[in-house]
Design an enzyme around this catalytic site. Sequence first.
Site, short mmCIF file in Angstrom:
data_model
loop_
_atom_site.label_atom_id
_atom_site.label_comp_id
_atom_site.label_asym_id
_atom_site.label_seq_id
_atom_site.Cartn_x
_atom_site.Cartn_y
_atom_site.Cartn_z
N HIS A 214 0.88 -1.17 0.00
CA HIS A 214 0.00 0.00 0.00
C HIS A 214 0.92 1.23 0.00
O HIS A 214 2.06 1.15 0.49
CB HIS A 214 -0.81 -0.07 1.30
CG HIS A 214 -1.88 0.96 1.46
ND1 HIS A 214 -1.62 2.25 1.85
CD2 HIS A 214 -3.23 0.87 1.30
CE1 HIS A 214 -2.78 2.91 1.94
NE2 HIS A 214 -3.76 2.11 1.60
N ASP B 194 3.22 -4.48 7.72
CA ASP B 194 2.00 -3.67 7.66
C ASP B 194 0.83 -4.63 7.81
O ASP B 194 0.50 -5.36 6.88
CB ASP B 194 1.97 -2.92 6.32
CG ASP B 194 0.61 -2.29 6.04
OD1 ASP B 194 -0.28 -2.34 6.93
OD2 ASP B 194 0.43 -1.75 4.93
N GLN C 94 -4.54 -5.04 7.08
CA GLN C 94 -5.60 -5.92 6.57
C GLN C 94 -5.54 -7.31 7.19
O GLN C 94 -6.29 -8.20 6.79
CB GLN C 94 -5.48 -6.06 5.03
CG GLN C 94 -5.65 -4.77 4.27
CD GLN C 94 -7.05 -4.20 4.36
OE1 GLN C 94 -8.00 -4.85 4.78
NE2 GLN C 94 -7.21 -2.96 3.93
N LYS D 44 -10.30 -0.27 10.89
CA LYS D 44 -10.62 -1.42 10.03
C LYS D 44 -11.04 -2.62 10.86
O LYS D 44 -11.35 -3.68 10.33
CB LYS D 44 -9.41 -1.78 9.16
CG LYS D 44 -9.05 -0.70 8.13
CD LYS D 44 -7.98 -1.21 7.20
CE LYS D 44 -7.25 -0.10 6.46
NZ LYS D 44 -8.06 0.58 5.47
N CYS E 192 -4.96 2.87 -3.28
CA CYS E 192 -3.65 3.32 -2.78
C CYS E 192 -2.56 2.32 -3.12
O CYS E 192 -1.60 2.13 -2.34
CB CYS E 192 -3.69 3.56 -1.27
SG CYS E 192 -4.83 4.84 -0.80
#
Lengths: 139, 419
Positions: free
Chosen positions: B130, B207, B210, B233, B373
């Site tokens: 991302h 990261d 998600q 999220k 993104c």
Amino acid sequence: MVDDELYREIILEHYHHPRYKGALPDANLTAEGMNPLCGDELTLYLKTDGDRIVEARFDGRGCSISQASASMLTEAIRGLTVDEAKALLERVKAMLTGSPHEPFDEDDDLSALEGVKKYPVRIKCALLAWTTLEEILHK
Amino acid sequence: MMTSLQTQLKYDVEAIRADFPILQRRVNGHPLVYLDNAATSQKPRQVIDALVHYYEFTNANVHRGLHTLAEEATEAYESARAKVARFIGAEPESVVFTRNATEAINLVAYAWGLANLKSGDRIVLTEMEHHSNIVPWQLIARLTGAQLHYVPFTPEGEMDMEALDNALRQEPKLVAIVHVSNVLGTVNPVEEITRKAHAVGAKVLIDGAQAVPHKPVDVTRIGCDFYAFSGHKMLAPTGIGALYARRELLEEMPPFMGGGSMIRRVTHEFSTWADIPTKFEAGTPNIADAIGFGAAVDYLQHVGMEAIRQHEQRLTAEALRLLEAEEDIVVYGPRDPQRRCGLVSFNFKHVHPHDVAQVLDARGIAIRAGHHCCQIIMRRLDVTATARASFYLYNTIEEIHTFVEALDDVRKVFGKYGG
């Protein structure tokens, strides 16, 4: 179903059959536009003779609204002088942003773009070709 | 651990849905079908109540006052940190509250990166990242002279492990990699990557924006040095996220931002720093949303992350099965639902994804269309944008069917492919 105001038949018709799509090798004026929000890319090619736009073509990838708007633009500015094209540009921008402007005739394809103003996210799609034209004309 | 059958029988999606007030909404005359969870999740009543309760009952600044409210607010804020830490298998001292995953990555880039990277050092990223795990490193590379190296993904949308091995041979200082791709849905083998990166002396940042919302994550088991994620999220409010970092790294690193809270002693010339993690939380923090983050973690734990993972895999498998059967649709990412998280990116062969999203919105169905993104992924897929449906614990199989059936409206407006 989706609102017909946005996907007017004339918009879909321009999208499926864009008028002047593809590069113009002997263009003397070009500019690239991009909508960073969605990644749509557009190149606008103009050929001028003195003060007059004699040819206009576009290339790029984008949604139905941005492609139809570009197609209408190439059709509408052929034969106009630079000043006339600037005036048309201001009129379309005013229509899309809901500002006072001289309305387009109903049988003018450009009038179909008016429905876009109800969809704030899509206004940028419709404007892409016109802001690219603006960049060329004000260079 | 429960077996899959037990989980399936126990999973009461209607009871879960009843906790989310927004799911009662109608959009354009239709019941809302919210399939944009990878952008942000909806919030359960329990999280909203935690915010209201804090503002109506407890509100005070933390780590300062000696009065009752200040003590209660501090206790609630720190207890939220402990919950979030436990949720990912970490100690509370190793978890810094940030605004979101982006800020967590920027914290590492500026605090660790500026102190540890020099000209010629290599930073390994992947083409699956991302923008939040690309742009901070571009900025740091410009400041330090470090070089960026991108590991590609395979045509199936999986990490190219051979290319990664090659990149590691050049002994990078840092490997920064996404746990779950927000476009391809791919779950990357972060444990293996961390082991290999550590073997060549690289630090590893993951990261997890998600991943943490959708599957059990244990940072200690992964063994990574840094792990970033966002609250919004995973049922929490916007504006709150977290950085996990190994304790000794947090202790060594200089502060990211200066101000109140993060100091021990301030003189005219210089200051000394508070203990971790407060050293990295300058100024009054986002107390209410941190408490909301704690409530969100409570909610997810109550349902069970393994159960959520299995529910989403059922939804993903169904969506993949139906979309792949359509000859005018291209689906991106791994074919095997086991190798991905709960999202599916796709395109019509003849319709732009913006137009797809607009037509679905008229049916009350929310999906995302755009570059997500991830302009580097878009370029690799040779598209400017994709449509994406992303699922969460409250989505149902019926909603997947409603979504796929509504794609017929797209064909009605834009014509059939090849027709």
